[in-house]
Design a protein around this motif. Structure first.
Motif, PDB file in Angstrom:
ATOM      1  N   PRO A 167       0.832  -1.209   0.000  1.00 45.95           N
ATOM      2  CA  PRO A 167       0.000   0.000   0.000  1.00 45.95           C
ATOM      3  C   PRO A 167       0.866   1.258   0.000  1.00 45.95           C
ATOM      4  N   GLY A 168       0.473   2.239  -0.804  1.00 46.45           N
ATOM      5  CA  GLY A 168       1.216   3.492  -0.882  1.00 46.45           C
ATOM      6  C   GLY A 168       2.371   3.467  -1.859  1.00 46.45           C
ATOM      7  N   THR A 169       2.579   2.355  -2.545  1.00 48.47           N
ATOM      8  CA  THR A 169       3.672   2.267  -3.527  1.00 48.47           C
ATOM      9  C   THR A 169       3.427   3.268  -4.659  1.00 48.47           C
ATOM     10  N   GLN A 170       4.471   3.955  -5.039  1.00 47.97           N
ATOM     11  CA  GLN A 170       4.410   4.919  -6.144  1.00 47.97           C
ATOM     12  C   GLN A 170       5.099   4.340  -7.375  1.00 47.97           C
ATOM     13  N   PRO A 171       4.576   4.589  -8.556  1.00 45.02           N
ATOM     14  CA  PRO A 171       3.376   5.367  -8.859  1.00 45.02           C
ATOM     15  C   PRO A 171       2.086   4.604  -8.541  1.00 45.02           C
ATOM     16  N   PRO A 172       1.006   5.340  -8.243  1.00 45.54           N
ATOM     17  CA  PRO A 172      -0.250   4.671  -7.908  1.00 45.54           C
ATOM     18  C   PRO A 172      -0.963   4.159  -9.150  1.00 45.54           C
ATOM     19  N   LEU A 173      -1.995   3.360  -8.952  1.00 44.22           N
ATOM     20  CA  LEU A 173      -2.876   2.977 -10.054  1.00 44.22           C
ATOM     21  C   LEU A 173      -3.779   4.163 -10.381  1.00 44.22           C
ATOM     22  N   CYS A 174      -4.142   4.310 -11.642  1.00 45.24           N
ATOM     23  CA  CYS A 174      -5.047   5.387 -12.047  1.00 45.24           C
ATOM     24  C   CYS A 174      -6.438   5.154 -11.457  1.00 45.24           C
ATOM     25  N   ARG A 175      -7.178   6.220 -11.279  1.00 46.56           N
ATOM     26  CA  ARG A 175      -8.533   6.120 -10.740  1.00 46.56           C
ATOM     27  C   ARG A 175      -9.411   5.264 -11.647  1.00 46.56           C
ATOM     28  N   SER A 176     -10.373   4.608 -11.080  1.00 46.62           N
ATOM     29  CA  SER A 176     -11.252   3.727 -11.847  1.00 46.62           C
ATOM     30  C   SER A 176     -12.092   4.494 -12.868  1.00 46.62           C
ATOM     31  N   ASP A 177     -12.335   5.804 -12.621  1.00 43.40           N
ATOM     32  CA  ASP A 177     -13.137   6.601 -13.552  1.00 43.40           C
ATOM     33  C   ASP A 177     -12.281   7.326 -14.587  1.00 43.40           C
ATOM     34  N   SER A 178     -10.984   7.051 -14.614  1.00 45.14           N
ATOM     35  CA  SER A 178     -10.083   7.663 -15.601  1.00 45.14           C
ATOM     36  C   SER A 178     -10.115   6.850 -16.893  1.00 45.14           C
ATOM     37  N   ASP A 179     -10.488   7.478 -17.991  1.00 44.51           N
ATOM     38  CA  ASP A 179     -10.590   6.795 -19.286  1.00 44.51           C
ATOM     39  C   ASP A 179      -9.213   6.762 -19.949  1.00 44.51           C
ATOM     40  N   PRO A 180      -8.588   5.590 -20.072  1.00 44.33           N
ATOM     41  CA  PRO A 180      -7.233   5.528 -20.650  1.00 44.33           C
ATOM     42  C   PRO A 180      -7.207   5.812 -22.144  1.00 44.33           C
ATOM     43  N   ASP A 181      -8.393   5.854 -22.781  1.00 46.50           N
ATOM     44  CA  ASP A 181      -8.450   6.101 -24.222  1.00 46.50           C
ATOM     45  C   ASP A 181      -8.813   7.540 -24.557  1.00 46.50           C
ATOM     46  N   ALA A 182      -9.095   8.372 -23.560  1.00 42.73           N
ATOM     47  CA  ALA A 182      -9.370   9.793 -23.783  1.00 42.73           C
ATOM     48  C   ALA A 182      -8.038  10.513 -23.931  1.00 42.73           C
ATOM     49  N   VAL A 183      -7.770  11.052 -25.109  1.00 45.79           N
ATOM     50  CA  VAL A 183      -6.427  11.583 -25.363  1.00 45.79           C
ATOM     51  C   VAL A 183      -6.410  13.000 -25.915  1.00 45.79           C
ATOM     52  N   TRP A 184      -7.472  13.466 -26.564  1.00 43.73           N
ATOM     53  CA  TRP A 184      -7.403  14.757 -27.249  1.00 43.73           C
ATOM     54  C   TRP A 184      -7.397  15.896 -26.232  1.00 43.73           C
ATOM     55  N   GLY A 185      -6.253  16.557 -26.086  1.00 46.55           N
ATOM     56  CA  GLY A 185      -6.127  17.660 -25.158  1.00 46.55           C
ATOM     57  C   GLY A 185      -6.122  17.250 -23.699  1.00 46.55           C
ATOM     58  N   VAL A 186      -5.922  15.965 -23.424  1.00 44.92           N
ATOM     59  CA  VAL A 186      -5.958  15.449 -22.052  1.00 44.92           C
ATOM     60  C   VAL A 186      -4.541  15.406 -21.489  1.00 44.92           C
ATOM     61  N   ASN A 187      -4.377  15.882 -20.270  1.00 49.20           N
ATOM     62  CA  ASN A 187      -3.059  15.865 -19.637  1.00 49.20           C
ATOM     63  C   ASN A 187      -2.636  14.441 -19.270  1.00 49.20           C
ATOM     64  N   MET A 188      -1.342  14.190 -19.347  1.00 50.45           N
ATOM     65  CA  MET A 188      -0.798  12.924 -18.856  1.00 50.45           C
ATOM     66  C   MET A 188      -1.047  12.802 -17.349  1.00 50.45           C
ATOM     67  N   GLU A 189      -1.069  11.566 -16.883  1.00 48.97           N
ATOM     68  CA  GLU A 189      -1.214  11.314 -15.455  1.00 48.97           C
ATOM     69  C   GLU A 189      -0.075  10.414 -14.984  1.00 48.97           C
ATOM     70  N   ALA A 190       0.465  10.726 -13.819  1.00 48.69           N
ATOM     71  CA  ALA A 190       1.557   9.924 -13.251  1.00 48.69           C
ATOM     72  C   ALA A 190       0.973   8.746 -12.487  1.00 48.69           C
ATOM     73  N   CYS A 191       0.345   7.845 -13.223  1.00 50.51           N
ATOM     74  CA  CYS A 191      -0.266   6.667 -12.608  1.00 50.51           C
ATOM     75  C   CYS A 191      -0.230   5.515 -13.597  1.00 50.51           C
ATOM     76  N   ILE A 192      -0.399   4.309 -13.072  1.00 47.83           N
ATOM     77  CA  ILE A 192      -0.383   3.094 -13.884  1.00 47.83           C
ATOM     78  C   ILE A 192      -1.802   2.774 -14.336  1.00 47.83           C
ATOM     79  N   THR A 193      -1.957   2.524 -15.624  1.00 46.59           N
ATOM     80  CA  THR A 193      -3.264   2.168 -16.167  1.00 46.59           C
ATOM     81  C   THR A 193      -3.485   0.661 -15.997  1.00 46.59           C
ATOM     82  N   PRO A 194      -4.371   0.253 -15.083  1.00 48.55           N
ATOM     83  CA  PRO A 194      -4.606  -1.187 -14.905  1.00 48.55           C
ATOM     84  C   PRO A 194      -5.488  -1.734 -16.019  1.00 48.55           C
TER      85      PRO A 194
END
Length: 608
Positions: free
Chosen positions: A361-388
């Motif tokens: 628990p608490g290991t970095q980088p974290p997993l991305c939020r469940s409501d984060s769409d990994p396929d939304a890309v147009w004008g979307v900022n990068m996130e410092a998280c792992i896409t499960p």
């Protein structure tokens, strides 16, 4: 007094004459002249590309037109020669002029910044002096005309690395790179050997099909992979090596301008089997590893990252420190070393979520939020998280894709994300096969087998247009509009490539990139969005090569409007056909045009 009065009258007459002259000059520039025949047109005729009836006048002004104005200009202004390589949304002069406050350390100055309407260059981009029809593929992989890209600084700067060599009126590409001076083919075979692939062939029996090469140089790595049936998205910014992508595209190699900066790459999650960086000079440790996590997002389950860099082998303290920190980062990301030899390390991404769930628990980088769409890309900022992976993908333990070439026509596993059935996919594939046959029948009087190489499908849907071109020696940039169904992941699952884009803006590529543009309903679509169809026509002209073709499949209203602009754009009709489909857009018309080669008067004088 009479003398003074006569003088005043003379001044009035002179003033009126001057005003009339200015008006006449304006009308002449705006409408063009039909009384003179430009030698530029004769130049085009000599090359067998047809001529035009208007003199090509050069103008450094910009003006705005609209199809709805009820006014049709006989000519568009021609941009100044210094804009012959203009990329509107990657224009550094625009950044300076608008005084944009950008963080250079985050590469924001290499990201897209599009001009507002009042700053757009609504003019035709002139080709460089002496422009020639590009050398045909596959010969173009190894040589291009120097006059088409008159920049030789890379040949001198990278002379010890065999990037490119100037030979007479051509620029040759020996196949070298920053890390593979003696040829990309040997380097590629070495990578296959490291992964224990049969016969040292990197495609691994068709299982490895799509590759992402970041910091690609002139794209020789991707160029040599084509013979192995591997398709590479070669990416580099418009930086100090500013013409590297332009050389790649002139060679007929798939490539795109872009950068790992602050925005997500315009590709969906799980698009590539392999990512590659050969001394790409990227700080992978910055911002909690956000750039490496973006690569992780676009890699498929079990995908590889091949990294050739001093950090992988050097023994000085600074490189060792970077290596230790990078190794710790990828370990927390659950990547494993698949192979390491000499100057190259290849990491592999996990196939499932198991490792992610086993982290402390608490290991970095974290997993991305469940409501984060990994396929939304147009004008979307990068996130410092792992896409499960989704539950489905986790249980599948892999992408579930067929090997190439069966992958092209096999229903992609992600069809279900859109509620599409296998029957719908198969019908779409067959429909576009028939449509492409019709296109090539209309094009046949003007084309040979090697006439077309670089193609763009401006509204690609499921990629069936590109799939129908499999037997032709071409590659297709499949563009999926940003506001429609995000079907680009289906396109990548078929072993094809593409990008998300809004056609209300300019595309991130150089002028004179594509031999053929396929515009299916795209003009109607942007009209509904309130964007300018004329701006799009000018953008299409910008990215189309002289002698290139545009296939417009749209409503008769749109085709009629485009016809009004053919003369102003220096396009000519090749053929037309009423759509005979039983499909829903059967009221569409197929209309094909060809862009003529023209040069400015100034360019011809320089040549003489």
């Amino acid at each position: 007094m009479r003398g003074r009065s006569d003088g005043g009258q003379k001044k009035k007459v002179i003033a009126l004459v001057c005003i009339a002259a200015v008006v006449l000059v304006f009308v002449y520039l705006f409408y063009g002249s039909s009384d003179h025949r430009a030698s530029a047109i004769e130049y085009g005729r000599k090359l067998g590309l047809g001529g035009d009836d208007d003199e090509i006048k050069q103008d450094d002004t910009s003006s705005s037109f609209s199809l709805e104005d009820g006014f049709t200009p006989r000519s568009f202004p021609v941009c100044d020669d210094r804009h012959s390589e203009l990329i509107p949304c990657l224009d550094r002069n625009l950044i300076y002029q608008m005084r944009l406050k950008l963080d250079l350390s985050l590469m924001e100055h290499y990201e897209r910044h599009c001009p507002p309407a009042e700053r757009r260059f609504n003019c035709l981009i002139p080709p460089p002096n002496g422009y020639k029809v590009p050398i045909k593929w596959p010969k173009s992989r190894d040589e291009v005309w120097k006059v088409n890209i008159p920049h030789t600084h890379l040949a001198h700067e990278k002379s010890d690395q065999n990037w490119m060599v100037v030979k007479g009126d051509k620029i040759n590409f020996p196949g070298g790179g920053t890390h593979f001076h003696y040829g990309a083919d040997k380097y590629i075979a070495s990578m296959a050997n490291m992964l224990n692939y049969p016969n040292n062939v990197l495609n691994n029996g068709g299982k490895l099909r799509t590759v992402f090469d970041v910091g690609c140089g002139v794209a020789s790595f991707g160029g040599y992979l084509l013979s192995l049936d591997i398709l590479t998205m070669s990416l580099a910014p418009n930086d100090v090596h500013q013409n590297q992508i332009q050389f790649a595209l002139e060679r007929g190699i798939p490539a795109s301008l872009g950068v790992l900066g602050t925005k997500r790459l315009p590709y969906p999650s799980r698009s590539f089997e392999l990512s590659h960086c050969s001394r790409c000079r990227i700080d992978w440790l910055q911002r909690d590893g956000i750039l490496l996590l973006e690569l992780d997002r676009v890699l498929r389950p079990g995908g590889y990252f091949a990294y050739s860099s001093p950090e992988a082998y050097a023994q000085d303290e600074e490189d060792l420190k970077i290596w230790r920190e990078m190794s710790a980062l990828v370990e927390r990301m659950c990547w494993k070393i698949a192979a390491k030899r000499n100057q190259t390390v290849i990491w592999q991404k996990p196939m499932t979520n198991d490792c992610y769930l086993e982290r402390e628990p608490g290991t970095q980088p974290p997993l991305c939020r469940s409501d984060s769409d990994p396929d939304a890309v147009w004008g979307v900022n990068m996130e410092a998280c792992i896409t499960p992976y989704s539950d489905h993908d986790h249980k599948a333990k892999g992408s579930g894709l067929a090997p190439w070439p069966a992958r092209l026509t096999s229903p992609p596993p992600r069809l279900a994300d859109f509620g599409y059935s296998t029957g719908m996919f198969e019908k779409d594939t067959e429909l576009w096969r028939q449509r492409v046959d019709t296109y090539w029948d209309l094009l046949s009087p003007r084309t040979e087998s090697d006439t077309v190489r670089n193609i763009m499908d401006m509204k690609a849907s499921m990629g069936s247009f590109a799939a129908a071109l499999k037997e032709k020696d071409v590659w297709v940039m499949n563009v999926v509009p940003e506001d429609g169904p995000n079907t680009l992941k289906l396109i990548y699952d078929r072993g094809l490539m593409g990008a998300i884009h809004s056609w209300c803006e300019a595309f991130s590529t150089y002028p004179r990139t594509y031999d053929l543009l396929h515009a299916w309903d795209i003009l109607s679509d942007i009209h509904k969005k309130g964007c300018s169809e004329v701006d799009l026509l000018l953008e299409m002209d910008r990215i189309l090569r002289p002698s290139g073709f545009v296939i417009i499949r749209d409503k008769q209203r749109v085709v009629d409007l485009v016809k009004k602009y053919l003369k102003a754009l220096h396009w000519e009709e090749v053929g037309a056909k009423t759509d005979s489909d039983s499909d829903q857009d059967s009221d569409n018309v197929v209309f094909i045009v060809q862009k003529k080669l023209w040069l400015t008067s100034d360019s011809l004088r320089d040549m003489e």
